[in-house]
Design an enzyme around this catalytic site. Structure first.
Site, PDB file in Angstrom:
ATOM      1  N   LYS A 202      43.051  53.457  28.582  1.00 36.19           N
ATOM      2  CA  LYS A 202      43.256  52.756  29.846  1.00 36.19           C
ATOM      3  C   LYS A 202      43.078  53.753  30.986  1.00 36.19           C
ATOM      4  O   LYS A 202      43.781  54.759  31.062  1.00 36.19           O
ATOM      5  CB  LYS A 202      44.647  52.128  29.897  1.00 36.19           C
ATOM      6  N   ARG A 212      47.807  43.588  40.216  1.00 32.34           N
ATOM      7  CA  ARG A 212      49.073  44.063  40.761  1.00 32.34           C
ATOM      8  C   ARG A 212      49.634  43.069  41.768  1.00 32.34           C
ATOM      9  O   ARG A 212      50.850  42.907  41.889  1.00 32.34           O
ATOM     10  CB  ARG A 212      48.902  45.454  41.359  1.00 32.34           C
ATOM     11  N   LYS A 225      48.897  56.340  39.459  1.00 35.39           N
ATOM     12  CA  LYS A 225      49.165  56.395  38.023  1.00 35.39           C
ATOM     13  C   LYS A 225      48.294  57.420  37.301  1.00 35.39           C
ATOM     14  O   LYS A 225      48.108  57.349  36.092  1.00 35.39           O
ATOM     15  CB  LYS A 225      48.987  55.000  37.417  1.00 35.39           C
ATOM     16  N   LYS A 256      40.169  49.626  28.778  1.00 34.24           N
ATOM     17  CA  LYS A 256      40.466  48.937  30.028  1.00 34.24           C
ATOM     18  C   LYS A 256      40.228  49.886  31.199  1.00 34.24           C
ATOM     19  O   LYS A 256      40.730  51.017  31.155  1.00 34.24           O
ATOM     20  CB  LYS A 256      41.925  48.458  30.025  1.00 34.24           C
ATOM     21  N   SER A 282      41.097  42.243  36.513  1.00 32.74           N
ATOM     22  CA  SER A 282      41.168  41.375  37.683  1.00 32.74           C
ATOM     23  C   SER A 282      40.103  41.695  38.726  1.00 32.74           C
ATOM     24  O   SER A 282      39.508  40.787  39.318  1.00 32.74           O
ATOM     25  CB  SER A 282      42.559  41.483  38.311  1.00 32.74           C
ATOM     26  N   TYR A 321      39.870  36.421  32.442  1.00 32.08           N
ATOM     27  CA  TYR A 321      40.337  35.269  33.202  1.00 32.08           C
ATOM     28  C   TYR A 321      39.307  34.138  33.176  1.00 32.08           C
ATOM     29  O   TYR A 321      39.626  33.013  33.556  1.00 32.08           O
ATOM     30  CB  TYR A 321      40.646  35.694  34.643  1.00 32.08           C
TER      31      TYR A 321
END
Length: 335
Positions: A202, A212, A225, A256, A282, A321
């Site tokens: 990731k 988020r 992060k 990811k 997303s 999605y």
């Protein structure tokens, strides 16, 4: 001896592309409804749906509406949904204690789903960011996201989700040693058959912004992060992390984001030959939708092309999605 390729005009590769029937016969990979995992957001509310502005046609769902969504997935043949919670800010703490509460939003949603739609596989997210005052996937002490205290919390979270009936746990936190800690905790609790689909590679990506927003972590995040998610410049490191997670007890692995990292998907599949997944995140979804709404691209065709690319790169499945929309398209072309 390896045969040599025939030269023109004996070799005319266009013969294989001449008609739709011939193109179907010679397609090297095919996308199926069986390849799709549908990510969904759940909220603790009597309001059936709350739109996520940065994710067109994606909503936070009440548990009742979540059950209807699972029923839709079943009707479309989508084998699995993946739950992500929108947590009441009042429940967020520095210690993230709500993450392993047996009666938290996710665990209540799991139980409701397994009771109402038991044949749908339920995947969960194992990370602390929805529950964390600071928006991080791990517990924050001073300026550090602490590793070992975090994996103890994640192990408790994993057992609570397995107790609720989750079929697949998706650790997305990127802490060192978390797969081994979760697997040991699951075995000790008698959850011998609970699958772990590790977010093994990731990346610290700018493609996560709309997600988020959906889980309410955007405003909470302090800093970035990059100390635990991977550097986008690195490829060999991804293979080391995948190997480590498999040794520690992961059953499946994930890359990811998805499309910007198809080279990683291919390397993972070729190197390890294990069930390999990617998350069309997303930002990837939002960009396709936004360009489609502007009329700059043919949205359906780009959706299809983007998802086929995951299969070509070696993926066994895709979190997307677009899952319900793609499933409806596949059903229409099969009729």
């Amino acid at each position: 001896m390896k045969p040599t390729l025939a030269s023109f005009p004996r070799s005319r590769p266009r013969r294989l592309r001449r008609t739709p029937a011939l193109r179907k016969l010679t397609a090297e990979c095919k996308l199926s409804v069986d390849d799709l995992i549908w990510p969904v957001f759940v909220q603790d509310s009597d309001i059936a749906e709350t739109p996520v502005p940065s994710l067109p046609d994606v909503n936070r769902l009440s548990i009742k509406q979540l059950i209807r969504t699972a029923e839709e997935a079943r009707a479309l043949g989508i084998p699995a949904i993946c739950l992500f919670p929108y947590i009441d800010p009042a429940l967020k703490t520095a210690g993230c204690e709500n993450a392993w509460d047996p009666d938290n939003l996710v665990n209540r949603a799991i139980r409701a789903l397994k009771s109402a739609v038991p044949d749908i596989a339920v995947m969960t997210d194992v990370a602390l960011d929805p529950y964390n005052t600071y928006g991080h996937d791990g517990i924050v002490k001073g300026d550090e996201i602490v590793n070992d205290e975090t994996i103890s919390a994640l192990a408790k979270m994993a057992v609570a989700q397995a107790d609720a009936g989750a079929d697949i746990l998706g650790p997305s936190d990127m802490m060192d040693g978390r797969i081994g800690a979760m697997r040991d905790a699951l075995e000790s609790a008698g959850h011998h058959n609970t699958l772990i689909l590790s977010y093994a590679a990731k990346y610290a990506s700018a493609f996560y912004g709309p997600f988020r927003d959906a889980v309410g972590a955007s405003g909470a995040l302090v800093g970035d992060k990059k100390t635990y998610q991977m550097d986008p410049a690195n490829s060999d490191e991804a293979l080391r992390l995948v190997e480590r997670d498999l040794i520690e007890g992961a059953d499946m692995v994930m890359v990811k984001p998805g499309q910007p990292y198809l080279d990683i998907c291919r390397r993972v599949k070729d190197t390890f030959g294990v069930p390999t997944y990617a998350y069309q995140v997303s930002g990837e979804y939002a960009m396709i939708r936004a360009a489609g709404e502007k009329g700059w691209i043919d949205e359906d065709k780009v959706m299809i092309e983007s998802l086929i690319a995951f299969k070509r790169a070696g993926c066994d499945g895709i979190l997307t999605y677009f899952a319900p929309r793609m499933a409806k398209y596949l059903h229409n072309i099969d009729q």
